[in-house]
Design an enzyme around this catalytic site. Structure first.
Site, mmCIF file in Angstrom:
data_model
loop_
_atom_site.group_PDB
_atom_site.id
_atom_site.type_symbol
_atom_site.label_atom_id
_atom_site.label_comp_id
_atom_site.label_asym_id
_atom_site.label_seq_id
_atom_site.Cartn_x
_atom_site.Cartn_y
_atom_site.Cartn_z
ATOM 1 N N GLN A 96 0.855 -1.198 0.000
ATOM 2 C CA GLN A 96 0.000 0.000 0.000
ATOM 3 C C GLN A 96 0.881 1.236 0.000
ATOM 4 O O GLN A 96 0.380 2.350 -0.101
ATOM 5 C CB GLN A 96 -0.877 0.023 1.250
ATOM 6 C CG GLN A 96 -1.857 -1.124 1.329
ATOM 7 C CD GLN A 96 -2.532 -1.172 2.692
ATOM 8 O OE1 GLN A 96 -3.532 -0.511 2.929
ATOM 9 N NE2 GLN A 96 -1.978 -1.939 3.594
ATOM 10 N N HIS A 114 -1.549 1.460 -4.303
ATOM 11 C CA HIS A 114 -1.966 2.852 -4.088
ATOM 12 C C HIS A 114 -1.096 3.849 -4.847
ATOM 13 O O HIS A 114 -1.097 5.035 -4.532
ATOM 14 C CB HIS A 114 -1.962 3.173 -2.585
ATOM 15 C CG HIS A 114 -3.045 2.464 -1.832
ATOM 16 N ND1 HIS A 114 -3.018 2.257 -0.469
ATOM 17 C CD2 HIS A 114 -4.204 1.899 -2.270
ATOM 18 C CE1 HIS A 114 -4.117 1.595 -0.094
ATOM 19 N NE2 HIS A 114 -4.836 1.367 -1.170
ATOM 20 N N THR A 184 0.144 -2.651 8.782
ATOM 21 C CA THR A 184 -1.008 -1.910 8.256
ATOM 22 C C THR A 184 -2.135 -1.997 9.264
ATOM 23 O O THR A 184 -2.353 -3.048 9.879
ATOM 24 C CB THR A 184 -1.418 -2.412 6.850
ATOM 25 O OG1 THR A 184 -2.653 -1.820 6.482
ATOM 26 C CG2 THR A 184 -1.530 -3.924 6.771
HETATM 27 P P1 NAD Z 1 -1.467 3.016 8.774
HETATM 28 O O1 NAD Z 1 -0.590 4.204 8.902
HETATM 29 O O2 NAD Z 1 -2.933 3.180 8.874
HETATM 30 O O3 NAD Z 1 -1.029 1.986 9.877
HETATM 31 C C1 NAD Z 1 0.320 1.780 10.140
HETATM 32 C C2 NAD Z 1 0.436 0.513 10.934
HETATM 33 O O4 NAD Z 1 1.815 0.229 11.049
HETATM 34 C C3 NAD Z 1 -0.132 0.617 12.347
HETATM 35 O O5 NAD Z 1 -1.003 -0.465 12.560
HETATM 36 C C4 NAD Z 1 1.100 0.501 13.240
HETATM 37 O O6 NAD Z 1 0.855 -0.264 14.407
HETATM 38 C C5 NAD Z 1 2.073 -0.235 12.339
HETATM 39 N N1 NAD Z 1 3.478 0.019 12.627
HETATM 40 C C6 NAD Z 1 4.057 1.119 13.153
HETATM 41 N N2 NAD Z 1 5.392 0.944 13.268
HETATM 42 C C7 NAD Z 1 5.658 -0.299 12.789
HETATM 43 C C8 NAD Z 1 6.834 -1.059 12.639
HETATM 44 N N3 NAD Z 1 8.022 -0.581 13.003
HETATM 45 N N4 NAD Z 1 6.736 -2.305 12.100
HETATM 46 C C9 NAD Z 1 5.534 -2.812 11.725
HETATM 47 N N5 NAD Z 1 4.383 -2.131 11.866
HETATM 48 C C10 NAD Z 1 4.440 -0.889 12.376
HETATM 49 O O7 NAD Z 1 -0.991 2.327 7.458
HETATM 50 P P2 NAD Z 1 -1.755 1.703 6.255
HETATM 51 O O8 NAD Z 1 -2.737 0.715 6.786
HETATM 52 O O9 NAD Z 1 -0.686 1.269 5.326
HETATM 53 O O10 NAD Z 1 -2.591 2.888 5.573
HETATM 54 C C11 NAD Z 1 -1.923 4.063 5.224
HETATM 55 C C12 NAD Z 1 -2.322 4.609 3.873
HETATM 56 O O11 NAD Z 1 -1.555 5.810 3.692
HETATM 57 C C13 NAD Z 1 -1.940 3.701 2.733
HETATM 58 O O12 NAD Z 1 -2.957 3.778 1.804
HETATM 59 C C14 NAD Z 1 -0.652 4.268 2.137
HETATM 60 O O13 NAD Z 1 -0.712 4.364 0.728
HETATM 61 C C15 NAD Z 1 -0.553 5.664 2.691
HETATM 62 N N6 NAD Z 1 0.803 5.918 3.301
HETATM 63 C C16 NAD Z 1 1.944 5.481 2.671
HETATM 64 C C17 NAD Z 1 3.196 5.693 3.279
HETATM 65 C C18 NAD Z 1 4.460 5.210 2.579
HETATM 66 O O14 NAD Z 1 4.455 4.985 1.372
HETATM 67 N N7 NAD Z 1 5.576 5.016 3.299
HETATM 68 C C19 NAD Z 1 3.280 6.340 4.499
HETATM 69 C C20 NAD Z 1 2.087 6.786 5.102
HETATM 70 C C21 NAD Z 1 0.864 6.558 4.501
#
Ligand code: NAD
Length: 238
Positions: A96, A114, A184
């Site tokens: 994602q 995404h 996620t």
């Molecule tokens: P989310 O931000 O809703 O959830 C993040 C999850 O990651 C949480 O459940 C948290 O407990 C967990 N987490 C935090 N630190 C962690 C670690 N060190 N190891 C494993 N897990 C950890 O994320 P989502 O469900 O992916 O939804 C976010 C949406 O926003 C997606 O659609 C995405 O496209 C976008 N997004 C992308 C990025 C990126 O590309 N890096 C960053 C932020 C948001």
């Protein structure tokens, strides 16, 4: 320490979310307050936001590009690239995330459902393929136009738009005997449903992350911990 055993007949489907890139310094999307890097999703990541204020949307994604370029893959990304090397076409990764840390760690069999930070596409959806675009825009006037005249917008699936590659993703989930979901929150759909689709096909389902996701009850196994700490050494490939 948890171990996931992968047999010679297993096919593995991996879904990653923002959490796998957290240890690389990229902030997650915080579902509780709807903020991504301090911004309200409605202001920067919806079709309405683009209609209303494309300059603000480009400012947000330019900042994400700058942060993404500075970030490095962490041991969680590397563990998945190494698993792919062992399993070949019995491995498939759906992320994602819009950053390119999986590719930079060596993953190849992957899709970005995404979209991708370093690409742009025509705002008019004129059918032309997305183009590579790594620019950090300071002014909307710097943003290029498609040959059809439409302004280029970030190649990001905004909230409310249809994710990419869904047919291929569904086909791969059907084939999988093990689904691994990493970092996620289980709050963004349809990705949050993948675990249910995998269960319907009889697959084992494992979640890795520091907090239980909203759809935790659908997993056969939840491995608590940070991806970069838990994933190296998690897999026992037979
Ligand atoms: P989310 O931000 O809703 O959830 C993040 C999850 O990651 C949480 O459940 C948290 O407990 C967990 N987490 C935090 N630190 C962690 C670690 N060190 N190891 C494993 N897990 C950890 O994320 P989502 O469900 O992916 O939804 C976010 C949406 O926003 C997606 O659609 C995405 O496209 C976008 N997004 C992308 C990025 C990126 O590309 N890096 C960053 C932020 C948001």
């Amino acid at each position: 320490m948890a171990v996931i055993s992968i047999g010679s007949e297993d096919r593995v489907f991996v879904l990653t979310g923002a959490g796998i890139s957290a240890e690389s310094g990229l902030p997650t999307f915080r579902a509780e307050d709807g903020l991504w890097a301090g911004n309200r999703i409605e202001d920067v990541c919806t079709p309405e936001a683009w209609e209303r204020n494309p300059a603000l949307v480009w400012e947000f994604y330019s900042a994400r590009r700058a942060a993404g370029a500075k970030a490095e893959p962490n041991p969680g990304h590397v563990a998945l690239a190494e698993l792919e090397k062992r399993l070949g076409d019995r491995f498939f990764l759906c992320t994602q995330n819009v950053d390119d840390l999986h590719e930079r760690a060596g993953s190849r069999r992957l899709v970005h459902m995404h979209g991708e930070l370093n690409m742009a596409h025509c705002e008019l959806d004129c059918g032309r393929a997305p183009v590579e675009d790594r620019a950090i825009y300071r002014d909307l006037e710097e943003v290029g136009r498609c040959v059809c005249g439409g302004r280029l917008r970030p190649h990001i699936v905004f909230f409310g738009e249809i994710p990419l590659e869904m047919e291929r993703i569904q086909a791969e989930i059907k084939l999988a005997s093990l689904m691994l979901v990493v970092g996620t929150s289980g709050s963004v759909y349809p990705a949050a449903n993948f675990v249910h689709w995998a269960r319907m096909g009889g697959a084992r389902t494992v979640y890795v992350g520091p907090d239980a996701p909203l759809n935790a009850s659908a997993f056969t196994n939840v491995v608590e911990g940070k991806a970069g700490e838990v994933m190296p050494g998690l897999f026992l490939v037979q």
